[in-house]
Each structure stands twice: as C-alpha cells, then as structure tokens.
Enzyme design. Structure first.
Site, PDB file in Angstrom:
ATOM      1  N   LYS A   5       0.817  -1.211   0.000  1.00 34.73           N
ATOM      2  CA  LYS A   5       0.000   0.000   0.000  1.00 34.73           C
ATOM      3  C   LYS A   5       0.856   1.269   0.000  1.00 34.73           C
ATOM      4  O   LYS A   5       0.442   2.312   0.500  1.00 34.73           O
ATOM      5  CB  LYS A   5      -0.958   0.024   1.192  1.00 34.73           C
ATOM      6  CG  LYS A   5      -1.878  -1.178   1.276  1.00 34.73           C
ATOM      7  CD  LYS A   5      -2.613  -1.465  -0.033  1.00 34.73           C
ATOM      8  CE  LYS A   5      -3.572  -0.354  -0.414  1.00 34.73           C
ATOM      9  NZ  LYS A   5      -4.245  -0.612  -1.721  1.00 34.73           N
ATOM     10  N   GLY A   6       2.023   1.156  -0.618  1.00 30.23           N
ATOM     11  CA  GLY A   6       2.905   2.317  -0.700  1.00 30.23           C
ATOM     12  C   GLY A   6       2.910   2.973  -2.065  1.00 30.23           C
ATOM     13  O   GLY A   6       3.507   4.035  -2.244  1.00 30.23           O
ATOM     14  N   ARG A  25       2.083  -0.495  -7.368  1.00 27.54           N
ATOM     15  CA  ARG A  25       1.449  -0.684  -8.683  1.00 27.54           C
ATOM     16  C   ARG A  25       1.626   0.563  -9.546  1.00 27.54           C
ATOM     17  O   ARG A  25       1.931   0.461 -10.747  1.00 27.54           O
ATOM     18  CB  ARG A  25      -0.024  -1.018  -8.503  1.00 27.54           C
ATOM     19  CG  ARG A  25      -0.850  -1.063  -9.796  1.00 27.54           C
ATOM     20  CD  ARG A  25      -0.301  -1.989 -10.858  1.00 27.54           C
ATOM     21  NE  ARG A  25      -0.252  -3.374 -10.417  1.00 27.54           N
ATOM     22  CZ  ARG A  25       0.208  -4.375 -11.153  1.00 27.54           C
ATOM     23  NH1 ARG A  25       0.685  -4.129 -12.375  1.00 27.54           N
ATOM     24  NH2 ARG A  25       0.241  -5.607 -10.685  1.00 27.54           N
ATOM     25  N   ARG A  67      -9.147   4.697  -3.115  1.00 24.91           N
ATOM     26  CA  ARG A  67     -10.360   4.370  -2.368  1.00 24.91           C
ATOM     27  C   ARG A  67     -10.394   5.157  -1.054  1.00 24.91           C
ATOM     28  O   ARG A  67      -9.366   5.251  -0.375  1.00 24.91           O
ATOM     29  CB  ARG A  67     -10.399   2.862  -2.086  1.00 24.91           C
ATOM     30  CG  ARG A  67     -11.628   2.397  -1.343  1.00 24.91           C
ATOM     31  CD  ARG A  67     -11.522   0.918  -1.026  1.00 24.91           C
ATOM     32  NE  ARG A  67     -11.611   0.112  -2.225  1.00 24.91           N
ATOM     33  CZ  ARG A  67     -10.808  -0.914  -2.509  1.00 24.91           C
ATOM     34  NH1 ARG A  67      -9.829  -1.242  -1.676  1.00 24.91           N
ATOM     35  NH2 ARG A  67     -10.957  -1.596  -3.615  1.00 24.91           N
ATOM     36  N   PRO A  68     -11.546   5.728  -0.664  1.00 24.11           N
ATOM     37  CA  PRO A  68     -11.620   6.474   0.604  1.00 24.11           C
ATOM     38  C   PRO A  68     -11.214   5.597   1.784  1.00 24.11           C
ATOM     39  O   PRO A  68     -11.575   4.422   1.855  1.00 24.11           O
ATOM     40  CB  PRO A  68     -13.099   6.874   0.690  1.00 24.11           C
ATOM     41  CG  PRO A  68     -13.590   6.835  -0.731  1.00 24.11           C
ATOM     42  CD  PRO A  68     -12.813   5.748  -1.401  1.00 24.11           C
ATOM     43  N   LYS A  76      -7.442   2.012  -6.355  1.00 23.41           N
ATOM     44  CA  LYS A  76      -6.490   3.059  -6.013  1.00 23.41           C
ATOM     45  C   LYS A  76      -7.268   4.350  -5.731  1.00 23.41           C
ATOM     46  O   LYS A  76      -8.141   4.755  -6.493  1.00 23.41           O
ATOM     47  CB  LYS A  76      -5.489   3.281  -7.148  1.00 23.41           C
ATOM     48  CG  LYS A  76      -4.852   1.995  -7.656  1.00 23.41           C
ATOM     49  CD  LYS A  76      -4.174   1.203  -6.560  1.00 23.41           C
ATOM     50  CE  LYS A  76      -3.646  -0.138  -7.057  1.00 23.41           C
ATOM     51  NZ  LYS A  76      -3.089  -0.963  -5.993  1.00 23.41           N
TER      52      LYS A  76
END
Length: 318
Positions: A75-76, A79, A283-284, A281
């Site tokens: 989650k950095g 992608r 996403r709240p 990508k």
C-alpha cells in the site's frame, strides 16, 4: 639379340612403375581435392549457420529473470510505480505479483518457474517485477541475493500512518465483498487505549526494522528509495530518479502524465493511449478518530527518525 630382349624388359618395367606412380598421384590429388572441397563446404555451412543463428538471436525474445524488483512497501504505491516504469521502451514488467521469494510453494518450484512468470523481452530490455510482500518477509533478502547479487531493488515508501489506514481499508473491503465481518480499525489498532504493537498492519509500517534485514544482505546503494507521496503529487521527478538508478536512458517525460480531477490522481499517457490505475487506487480510507490517528503518529516518530538516518533523507510524515 640378348641385349635387345633385356632393354625391352627394362622398358616395360619402367613403364609399369611410371603408370603406378601416376595413378597414385592422381588418386592422392583427387583425395586432396575432395578433402579441400569438403573443408570449404563445411566452413561455408558453418559460417552460414552462424550468421543465421546470430541474426535469429538479435531478433529473439525470451523470458528473463528480473534485473530489478520493487520489493515494497505494501500500500505504498508499488502498482503505480510499476505502471509508470513500464512507460519506458527499455522496460517490460510482470503483469501480476509473483510472490516467488515469500511463498514457499512457489520458491520450491525453482528459478525456471520464476522465469516463466516474466514477460518475453529482447536483449537489452530490463525485466521488472513487483511483490510488496517481499519487504517485510524475513527470508526474502537472502533468497533474492542468491538469485542475483547485482539485482537492483526499489522501495517505495509513504507516511507509515497513512499506509496503515490504507492497508486496513483494503483488507476490510476484501472481507466485506465476501460478506465476512471485520473489526473496526480502532478496535484493532488500540488496546486499552494504547497502540497495539501486535497489530500486523502496524508492524508492516515499521520500515526501519525491515530495511535493516535487507541491508544485512545488500549494500545501501543497491536499494533505491522512492517517495510514494511525491509520486502521487508529481510523478515525473520521481521517475527521473528511478531511470537514473536503473541505468536507463531518459525516455519518460512530463507529457506521459495528466491529472485526472475525477479520480484525484495522475493517469498515464503513451502513444496516444491513456491508462488510469484501477478503482481500488484512491479508495476512501476507513474511518479513524482524530485522537487515535494522533496516537498513531506519535508512535511512529521514533521509528521514522531511525529510518531517515538509515536512508540519509527525511520525509514530511505526521
């Protein structure tokens, strides 16, 4: 009369010997000629074959082990970084996360299996794969070194508190899609009002601990740090640094990016075609109270300072 007969016999004997000598010379000459002809034919054939092989090799594509790996963080922005590097004509990327070094079932299948997950590339192109789970896996650094001690490693990092919330948000979303219950973030993050150090998403944000394991195996100059927050705000400067680290000619330009105000982040543009990252990508984030977030930021202050010292730079994190 006697001498006439003797001379006649001697003449016949000499004639016979001469015929035999001439026959040997002819036969030897023929063999020599045949040998030279065969040798010439072999060389011509070999030269033709070599030329054909060389021509075939120059146009040949094959699956190659990666020369660069994006090792994290989860989650950095891994992608986004992979897709942006793929804009470069000398780069091709594995389309899915491979999880070779951190999943025992995959690792036991060996390098032939790993190579088979890679794209077909031409000689001179750089193969890149990304699996963010590599960064926090204890056994991975030594395994990557065994594969290729010269491999180049990219680590994209972002504010560890924001990363944790994003990590939780993705897991929660996946659970809810499968109609499975999931605890609220604050319940998992706090224990009796204090930060719970056993929470896995928290541990993944302790960058200094994981980087220390990599630095036991790889020299610091072989690991390039990408600022994930900067990559989202303005991708081009971060891509320039990545190109230089990977030894690539400068081919990515500002014209390869445009800001999508609807999505709230940059999309990619190449050869007249645009591409935005998928809907996951941006996403709240899941809700977290301001008080809990402040506690989280305070918890990360010391680990962050240690990480800054390890990489020789600081970041504007909470």
């Amino acid at each position: 009369m006697f001498w006439t007969v003797v001379f006649a016999l001697l003449f016949l004997l000499l004639e016979t010997q001469l015929c035999l000598c001439l026959r040997e010379l002819r036969n030897g000459g023929s063999r020599s000629t045949n040998f030279m002809t065969s040798l010439f034919s072999f060389k011509s054939s070999s030269s033709s074959s070599s030329s054909s092989s060389s021509s075939s090799s120059s146009n040949h594509t094959q699956q190659r082990l990666p020369g660069a790996i994006i090792i994290g963080v989860r989650k950095g922005g891994t992608r986004a970084l992979l897709e942006m590097l793929n804009l470069h004509p000398d780069v091709d990327v594995a389309k899915a996360e491979v999880h070779y070094f951190n999943v025992e079932e995959h690792y036991q299948q060996g390098l032939d299996w790993y190579r088979a997950q890679m794209p077909f590339t031409q000689a001179g192109q750089l193969t890149v794969e990304k699996t963010p789970g590599y960064f926090a896996s204890t056994q991975v650094p030594a395994r990557v070194w065994d594969m290729n001690p010269a491999v180049r490693l990219l680590l994209i990092v972002r504010d560890p508190a924001e990363r944790l919330v994003s990590d939780y948000t993705q897991v929660r979303h996946n659970r809810l899609e499968r109609h499975k219950p999931y605890q609220a973030l604050e319940e998992m993050l706090l224990h009796q009002g204090d930060i719970n150090p056993e929470y896995k998403a928290l541990q993944r944000s302790l960058y200094h601990q994981h980087l220390a394991r990599w630095l036991e195996v790889f020299p610091r100059e072989q690991i390039h740090i990408v600022d994930g927050d900067a990559l989202i705000r303005d991708p081009y400067p971060e891509l320039q640094k990545a190109e230089r680290f990977l030894g690539l000619p400068a081919r990515i330009s500002p014209s390869n990016f445009y800001y999508n105000s609807t999505k709230g982040f940059y999309c990619l543009l190449s050869a007249g075609h645009d591409k935005c990252l998928d809907e996951s990508k941006g996403r709240p984030h899941a809700p977290l109270s301001e008080q809990a977030f402040r506690k989280l930021c305070h918890y990360f202050r010391k680990p962050n300072r240690v990480f800054f010292g390890m990489v020789g730079r600081s970041f504007s994190w909470c």
